[in-house]
Design a protein around this motif. Sequence first.
Motif, PDB file in Angstrom:
ATOM      1  N   GLN A  35      -2.729   6.195 -11.498  1.00  0.00           N
ATOM      2  CA  GLN A  35      -1.835   5.527 -10.013  1.00  0.00           C
ATOM      3  C   GLN A  35      -2.743   5.808  -8.851  1.00  0.00           C
ATOM      4  O   GLN A  35      -3.055   5.085  -7.969  1.00  0.00           O
ATOM      5  CB  GLN A  35      -0.590   5.714 -10.217  1.00  0.00           C
ATOM      6  CG  GLN A  35       0.176   5.138 -11.170  1.00  0.00           C
ATOM      7  CD  GLN A  35       1.601   5.741 -11.583  1.00  0.00           C
ATOM      8  OE1 GLN A  35       2.039   6.755 -11.180  1.00  0.00           O
ATOM      9  NE2 GLN A  35       2.665   4.900 -11.864  1.00  0.00           N
ATOM     10  N   ILE A  66       3.282  -0.583  -1.709  1.00  0.00           N
ATOM     11  CA  ILE A  66       4.535  -0.251  -1.799  1.00  0.00           C
ATOM     12  C   ILE A  66       5.023   0.022  -3.283  1.00  0.00           C
ATOM     13  O   ILE A  66       5.631   0.845  -3.683  1.00  0.00           O
ATOM     14  CB  ILE A  66       5.557  -1.366  -1.157  1.00  0.00           C
ATOM     15  CG1 ILE A  66       5.292  -1.299   0.301  1.00  0.00           C
ATOM     16  CG2 ILE A  66       6.886  -1.068  -1.644  1.00  0.00           C
ATOM     17  CD1 ILE A  66       6.123  -2.446   0.888  1.00  0.00           C
ATOM     18  N   VAL A  67       4.602  -0.842  -4.160  1.00  0.00           N
ATOM     19  CA  VAL A  67       4.991  -0.790  -5.578  1.00  0.00           C
ATOM     20  C   VAL A  67       4.099   0.259  -6.160  1.00  0.00           C
ATOM     21  O   VAL A  67       4.969   1.157  -7.184  1.00  0.00           O
ATOM     22  CB  VAL A  67       4.598  -2.058  -6.274  1.00  0.00           C
ATOM     23  CG1 VAL A  67       4.744  -1.846  -7.916  1.00  0.00           C
ATOM     24  CG2 VAL A  67       5.613  -2.973  -5.811  1.00  0.00           C
ATOM     25  N   VAL A  69       3.522   3.098  -4.748  1.00  0.00           N
ATOM     26  CA  VAL A  69       4.017   4.239  -4.254  1.00  0.00           C
ATOM     27  C   VAL A  69       5.224   4.630  -5.059  1.00  0.00           C
ATOM     28  O   VAL A  69       5.556   5.538  -5.732  1.00  0.00           O
ATOM     29  CB  VAL A  69       4.503   4.474  -2.761  1.00  0.00           C
ATOM     30  CG1 VAL A  69       5.356   5.587  -2.385  1.00  0.00           C
ATOM     31  CG2 VAL A  69       3.118   4.502  -1.866  1.00  0.00           C
ATOM     32  N   ILE A  70       6.156   3.496  -5.325  1.00  0.00           N
ATOM     33  CA  ILE A  70       7.263   3.580  -6.033  1.00  0.00           C
ATOM     34  C   ILE A  70       6.818   3.878  -7.438  1.00  0.00           C
ATOM     35  O   ILE A  70       7.637   4.899  -8.440  1.00  0.00           O
ATOM     36  CB  ILE A  70       8.029   2.221  -6.092  1.00  0.00           C
ATOM     37  CG1 ILE A  70       8.584   1.792  -4.848  1.00  0.00           C
ATOM     38  CG2 ILE A  70       9.193   2.347  -7.057  1.00  0.00           C
ATOM     39  CD1 ILE A  70       9.090   0.461  -4.537  1.00  0.00           C
ATOM     40  N   ALA A  71       5.775   3.411  -8.253  1.00  0.00           N
ATOM     41  CA  ALA A  71       5.423   3.834  -9.311  1.00  0.00           C
ATOM     42  C   ALA A  71       5.184   5.204  -9.483  1.00  0.00           C
ATOM     43  O   ALA A  71       5.459   6.144 -10.306  1.00  0.00           O
ATOM     44  CB  ALA A  71       4.205   2.844  -9.859  1.00  0.00           C
ATOM     45  N   PHE A  73       6.202   7.749  -7.459  1.00  0.00           N
ATOM     46  CA  PHE A  73       7.493   8.470  -7.251  1.00  0.00           C
ATOM     47  C   PHE A  73       8.377   8.295  -8.803  1.00  0.00           C
ATOM     48  O   PHE A  73       8.692   9.517  -9.206  1.00  0.00           O
ATOM     49  CB  PHE A  73       8.427   7.741  -6.177  1.00  0.00           C
ATOM     50  CG  PHE A  73       9.567   8.272  -6.149  1.00  0.00           C
ATOM     51  CD1 PHE A  73       9.916   9.565  -5.531  1.00  0.00           C
ATOM     52  CD2 PHE A  73      10.922   7.675  -6.620  1.00  0.00           C
ATOM     53  CE1 PHE A  73      11.123  10.009  -5.338  1.00  0.00           C
ATOM     54  CE2 PHE A  73      12.071   8.434  -6.604  1.00  0.00           C
ATOM     55  CZ  PHE A  73      12.115   9.580  -5.801  1.00  0.00           C
ATOM     56  N   LEU A  74       8.354   7.391  -9.680  1.00  0.00           N
ATOM     57  CA  LEU A  74       9.067   7.465 -10.627  1.00  0.00           C
ATOM     58  C   LEU A  74       8.388   8.247 -11.870  1.00  0.00           C
ATOM     59  O   LEU A  74       8.924   8.726 -12.574  1.00  0.00           O
ATOM     60  CB  LEU A  74       9.030   6.029 -11.237  1.00  0.00           C
ATOM     61  CG  LEU A  74      10.068   5.028 -10.457  1.00  0.00           C
ATOM     62  CD1 LEU A  74       9.664   3.276 -10.947  1.00  0.00           C
ATOM     63  CD2 LEU A  74      11.643   5.311 -10.666  1.00  0.00           C
ATOM     64  N   TYR A 138      12.742   6.667 -16.946  1.00  0.00           N
ATOM     65  CA  TYR A 138      11.736   6.717 -15.541  1.00  0.00           C
ATOM     66  C   TYR A 138      10.183   6.491 -16.109  1.00  0.00           C
ATOM     67  O   TYR A 138       9.794   5.615 -15.126  1.00  0.00           O
ATOM     68  CB  TYR A 138      12.102   7.876 -14.923  1.00  0.00           C
ATOM     69  CG  TYR A 138      13.182   8.244 -13.967  1.00  0.00           C
ATOM     70  CD1 TYR A 138      13.648   7.371 -13.222  1.00  0.00           C
ATOM     71  CD2 TYR A 138      13.976   9.181 -14.510  1.00  0.00           C
ATOM     72  CE1 TYR A 138      14.790   7.407 -12.486  1.00  0.00           C
ATOM     73  CE2 TYR A 138      15.513   9.324 -13.826  1.00  0.00           C
ATOM     74  CZ  TYR A 138      15.694   8.383 -12.817  1.00  0.00           C
ATOM     75  OH  TYR A 138      16.858   8.702 -12.105  1.00  0.00           O
ATOM     76  N   TRP A 141      10.106   2.567 -16.311  1.00  0.00           N
ATOM     77  CA  TRP A 141      10.142   2.035 -15.099  1.00  0.00           C
ATOM     78  C   TRP A 141       8.667   2.223 -14.459  1.00  0.00           C
ATOM     79  O   TRP A 141       8.266   1.340 -13.717  1.00  0.00           O
ATOM     80  CB  TRP A 141      11.205   2.428 -14.322  1.00  0.00           C
ATOM     81  CG  TRP A 141      12.705   1.724 -14.692  1.00  0.00           C
ATOM     82  CD1 TRP A 141      13.738   2.147 -15.541  1.00  0.00           C
ATOM     83  CD2 TRP A 141      12.934   0.111 -14.631  1.00  0.00           C
ATOM     84  NE1 TRP A 141      14.436   1.217 -15.639  1.00  0.00           N
ATOM     85  CE2 TRP A 141      13.911   0.024 -15.083  1.00  0.00           C
ATOM     86  CE3 TRP A 141      12.268  -0.726 -13.697  1.00  0.00           C
ATOM     87  CZ2 TRP A 141      14.482  -1.216 -15.304  1.00  0.00           C
ATOM     88  CZ3 TRP A 141      12.582  -2.038 -13.919  1.00  0.00           C
ATOM     89  CH2 TRP A 141      13.804  -2.135 -14.481  1.00  0.00           C
ATOM     90  N   SER A 142       8.199   3.572 -14.613  1.00  0.00           N
ATOM     91  CA  SER A 142       6.898   3.570 -13.754  1.00  0.00           C
ATOM     92  C   SER A 142       5.788   2.859 -14.326  1.00  0.00           C
ATOM     93  O   SER A 142       5.070   2.406 -13.614  1.00  0.00           O
ATOM     94  CB  SER A 142       6.716   5.124 -13.815  1.00  0.00           C
ATOM     95  OG  SER A 142       5.283   5.261 -13.013  1.00  0.00           O
ATOM     96  N   ALA A 145       6.305  -0.671 -12.918  1.00  0.00           N
ATOM     97  CA  ALA A 145       5.906  -0.644 -11.516  1.00  0.00           C
ATOM     98  C   ALA A 145       4.421  -0.771 -11.548  1.00  0.00           C
ATOM     99  O   ALA A 145       3.856  -1.452 -10.694  1.00  0.00           O
ATOM    100  CB  ALA A 145       6.370   0.415 -10.639  1.00  0.00           C
TER     101      ALA A 145
END
Length: 162
Positions: A35, A66-67, A69-71, A73-74, A138, A141-142, A145
């Motif tokens: 990522q 944005i997505v 960074v979310i990925a 984080f997860l 998690y 979900w990562s 994302a």
Amino acid sequence: MSDFTPEQLAERTQDHLNEYIIAADRKASILITGQFAFLGLAATALSNLNQAPSGWLRWFSIGMAIVGVIAVFLAVIVIYPRTPSPERGFIYWGNITQYKSGEDFHDAVASLDDEEAMETLNKENYSLAKVAGKKYEYLRWSLRATVVMVLFAVAAGITFIG
């Protein structure tokens, strides 16, 4: 069924759960590396443009970031250490260190009868299963994302070319 005793099954279950937890952490670490590499390449590509992104290219790039960074984080949540802490236990370091000394810990373990030992091991296996379940939730979900991040990048690339 099999020739396992209940004790052997509980021990095998614990080994199996620990392997799943280790695998989730490895997968998340690899995913984070990918990522960050992808986001870094995308940022480099965008910074090499002669002009600032505008229109759809800009929105797809922002969405990708944005997505992404979310990925990340997860995936970080997956590798964040979590140790179950049952009220009383004999496997997790948090429970072991609650005893005043190694001798106190030894005495507590030695005082368990077979039924108590089996109950303790099964409760701790259940706690490990919950940890593994959360980690894989998690991780899924990562991964989702990450796919969305790549789709935003593809859309941005198509917008740029087209």
